[in-house]
Design a protein around this motif. Structure first.
Motif, mmCIF file in Angstrom:
data_model
loop_
_atom_site.group_PDB
_atom_site.id
_atom_site.type_symbol
_atom_site.label_atom_id
_atom_site.label_comp_id
_atom_site.label_asym_id
_atom_site.label_seq_id
_atom_site.Cartn_x
_atom_site.Cartn_y
_atom_site.Cartn_z
ATOM 1 N N THR A 81 0.823 -1.205 0.000
ATOM 2 C CA THR A 81 0.000 0.000 0.000
ATOM 3 C C THR A 81 0.858 1.255 0.000
ATOM 4 O OG1 THR A 81 -1.739 -1.176 1.215
ATOM 5 C CG2 THR A 81 -1.828 1.217 1.230
ATOM 6 N N TYR A 82 1.938 1.246 0.791
ATOM 7 C CA TYR A 82 2.811 2.419 0.852
ATOM 8 C C TYR A 82 3.448 2.680 -0.516
ATOM 9 C CZ TYR A 82 2.454 0.961 5.757
ATOM 10 O OH TYR A 82 1.994 0.553 6.976
ATOM 11 N N SER A 83 3.854 1.606 -1.196
ATOM 12 C CA SER A 83 4.464 1.759 -2.526
ATOM 13 C C SER A 83 3.443 2.271 -3.538
ATOM 14 C CB SER A 83 5.039 0.417 -3.003
ATOM 15 O OG SER A 83 6.018 -0.066 -2.113
ATOM 16 N N TYR A 84 2.215 1.775 -3.435
ATOM 17 C CA TYR A 84 1.153 2.194 -4.349
ATOM 18 C C TYR A 84 0.889 3.696 -4.204
ATOM 19 C CZ TYR A 84 -2.874 0.974 -7.322
ATOM 20 O OH TYR A 84 -3.746 0.833 -8.359
ATOM 21 N N ALA A 85 0.968 4.183 -2.965
ATOM 22 C CA ALA A 85 0.662 5.588 -2.700
ATOM 23 C C ALA A 85 1.813 6.527 -3.055
ATOM 24 C CB ALA A 85 0.306 5.766 -1.227
ATOM 25 N N THR A 86 2.993 5.982 -3.295
ATOM 26 C CA THR A 86 4.154 6.848 -3.535
ATOM 27 C C THR A 86 4.813 6.626 -4.894
ATOM 28 O OG1 THR A 86 5.502 5.239 -2.306
ATOM 29 C CG2 THR A 86 4.707 7.162 -1.096
ATOM 30 N N PHE A 87 5.020 5.374 -5.289
ATOM 31 C CA PHE A 87 5.763 5.080 -6.512
ATOM 32 C C PHE A 87 4.887 4.631 -7.682
ATOM 33 C CE2 PHE A 87 8.905 4.272 -3.112
ATOM 34 C CZ PHE A 87 9.838 5.235 -3.472
ATOM 35 N N GLY A 88 3.697 4.149 -7.391
ATOM 36 C CA GLY A 88 2.829 3.722 -8.471
ATOM 37 C C GLY A 88 2.520 2.238 -8.439
ATOM 38 N N GLU A 89 1.585 1.851 -9.312
ATOM 39 C CA GLU A 89 1.039 0.492 -9.282
ATOM 40 C C GLU A 89 2.065 -0.576 -9.647
ATOM 41 O OE1 GLU A 89 -2.792 -1.998 -11.061
ATOM 42 O OE2 GLU A 89 -2.259 -0.039 -11.876
ATOM 43 N N ILE A 90 2.889 -0.316 -10.665
ATOM 44 C CA ILE A 90 3.799 -1.361 -11.137
ATOM 45 C C ILE A 90 4.855 -1.686 -10.083
ATOM 46 C CG2 ILE A 90 5.328 0.293 -12.311
ATOM 47 C CD1 ILE A 90 4.467 -3.301 -13.453
ATOM 48 N N LEU A 91 5.401 -0.656 -9.418
ATOM 49 C CA LEU A 91 6.389 -0.923 -8.366
ATOM 50 C C LEU A 91 5.723 -1.551 -7.144
ATOM 51 C CD1 LEU A 91 8.792 2.160 -8.522
ATOM 52 C CD2 LEU A 91 9.167 -0.167 -9.330
ATOM 53 N N ALA A 92 4.481 -1.166 -6.877
ATOM 54 C CA ALA A 92 3.749 -1.794 -5.773
ATOM 55 C C ALA A 92 3.536 -3.277 -6.057
ATOM 56 C CB ALA A 92 2.407 -1.093 -5.573
ATOM 57 N N TRP A 93 3.260 -3.595 -7.322
ATOM 58 C CA TRP A 93 3.093 -4.996 -7.728
ATOM 59 C C TRP A 93 4.383 -5.777 -7.484
ATOM 60 C CZ3 TRP A 93 5.358 -8.091 -11.524
ATOM 61 C CH2 TRP A 93 4.669 -9.271 -11.869
ATOM 62 N N ILE A 94 5.529 -5.173 -7.837
ATOM 63 C CA ILE A 94 6.825 -5.825 -7.624
ATOM 64 C C ILE A 94 7.078 -6.012 -6.128
ATOM 65 C CG2 ILE A 94 9.324 -5.554 -7.875
ATOM 66 C CD1 ILE A 94 8.756 -4.056 -10.505
#
Length: 367
Positions: A112-125
């Motif tokens: 969730t933190y990655s989704y809110a800051t870096f975007g969906e693709i990095l959050a997926w990784i």
């Protein structure tokens, strides 16, 4: 340019693909995340104590019960420094988790933190990296559980399992069958829909902490200063290398942040749970390490020509086979803490500690 129709509407396939690709980098706003969590929020029932117990339950596992031996092979008594180094690194990470969890008190943790800051693709990784982390951790805990259960069967029931069925190919065996069995058993429970409540987790944490407390109570008073020399047999690099192994013993503290959506007053309780669980586990680890070193000794095993051997290497396994059971170095034991207690005159309690580890470690696999 290719035109297609979808439900009666013409669209440009290339533009659609390009836009879809760009959407993979979209960032989900904090307001959107919090609004979604508000609609589907979980019951906020966890306080600081439950979160601390959750953190301790996630941290204390195969690390302290098993990896003490591997750390000793690299650092000797200097593994006490390794515990401090690992705790400092984890403490900095915990402060970051605490800040983020207080800002975004929803489930999902690093995803969730990655989704809110870096975007969906990095959050997926990041999400799949977490899956890999927990899969590797669960496998390692299963192997650690196997070592203790083999010792319990031997000392309690006199049952000796064939070496080929309790070690992997790297150690000259065929398969670690007990580790496979416990992994399948836990998987079966999860498929059935088993849910581990905070109350059950607290009971299992109490078992693990009581086992470590009993070890500390018996081993630390038996410590002698001469066992701490040489303190750094392989130099400072050995202690740093051991810190990278001991770091695994602290993995699990991030489980506290995943419960943010179920926490009362997360801005206050999440930081308390993270820092308190790390602090308590660090104190326990230091005392356990001091007990192992001071009461029995934790010097590394060297090769026939005096060369340093890597933990888990075939060369170390072969060298360990040259020792008798009574003089087996702690770095050669698959159940280090139970082995130390048996060696210093407490075989019964050592067997009970092995049994406690056998009872508690599967809970880490389950978590």
């Amino acid at each position: 340019m290719t035109q297609r129709r979808l439900h009666g509407v013409e669209f440009d396939a290339k533009s659609f693909a390009r836009g879809n690709c760009l959407n993979k980098w979209r960032v989900k706003s904090l307001d959107s995340i919090l609004a979604t969590a508000e609609k589907k929020s979980l019951t906020r029932s966890l306080g600081a104590f439950q979160l601390t117990m959750l953190g301790i339950g996630g941290i204390i596992g195969t690390g302290i019960f098993v990896l003490t031996a591997e750390a000793a092979q690299l650092a000797g008594p200097g593994m006490l420094i390794s515990f401090v180094l690992s705790a400092l690194v984890c403490g900095l990470a915990a402060l970051c988790y605490a800040e983020l969890a207080a800002m975004v008190p929803v489930s999902g943790s690093a995803y969730t933190y990655s989704y809110a800051t870096f975007g969906e693709i990095l959050a997926w990784i990041v999400g799949w990296a977490l899956v890999l982390e927990y899969a590797v951790a669960a496998s390692a805990v299963a192997v650690g559980w196997s070592g203790y259960m083999v010792g319990v069967l031997d000392n309690f029931a006199g049952i000796k399992l064939p070496a080929e069925l309790v070690t992997g190919p790297y150690a000259g065996g065929i398969i670690n069958l007990p580790a496979v069995v416990i992994a399948l058993a836990v998987t079966w429970l999860l498929v059935l829909g088993t849910k581990e409540s905070a109350t059950v987790n607290s009971v299992l944490v109490t078992v693990k902490v009581a086992a470590l407390a009993a070890f500390i109570f018996l081993a630390v008073p038996a410590a002698t200063a001469d066992k701490f020399e040489p303190f750094l047999p392989l130099g400072a690099t050995g202690a740093i290398g051991a810190a990278s192994i001991i770091f695994f013993a602290f993995v699990g503290f991030d489980a506290v942040s995943t419960a943010a959506e179920e926490t009362k007053n997360p801005q206050r309780n999440i930081p308390i749970g993270l820092i308190a669980s790390l602090a308590i586990c660090t104190v326990f680890y230091m005392l356990v390490g001091a007990g192992v070193i001071g009461s029995y000794g934790a010097q590394p095993v060297f090769g026939p020509n005096g060369e340093a051997l890597q933990p888990g290497s075939p060369e170390l396994v072969a060298q360990c086979k040259t020792f008798a059971e009574a003089t087996l170095p702690v770095v050669c034991s698959n159940e280090a803490l139970a082995h130390v207690l048996r060696a210093i005159g407490h075989p019964g309690i050592g067997n009970v500690l092995g049994l406690a580890a056998g009872f508690a470690l599967p809970s880490v696999v389950l978590m």
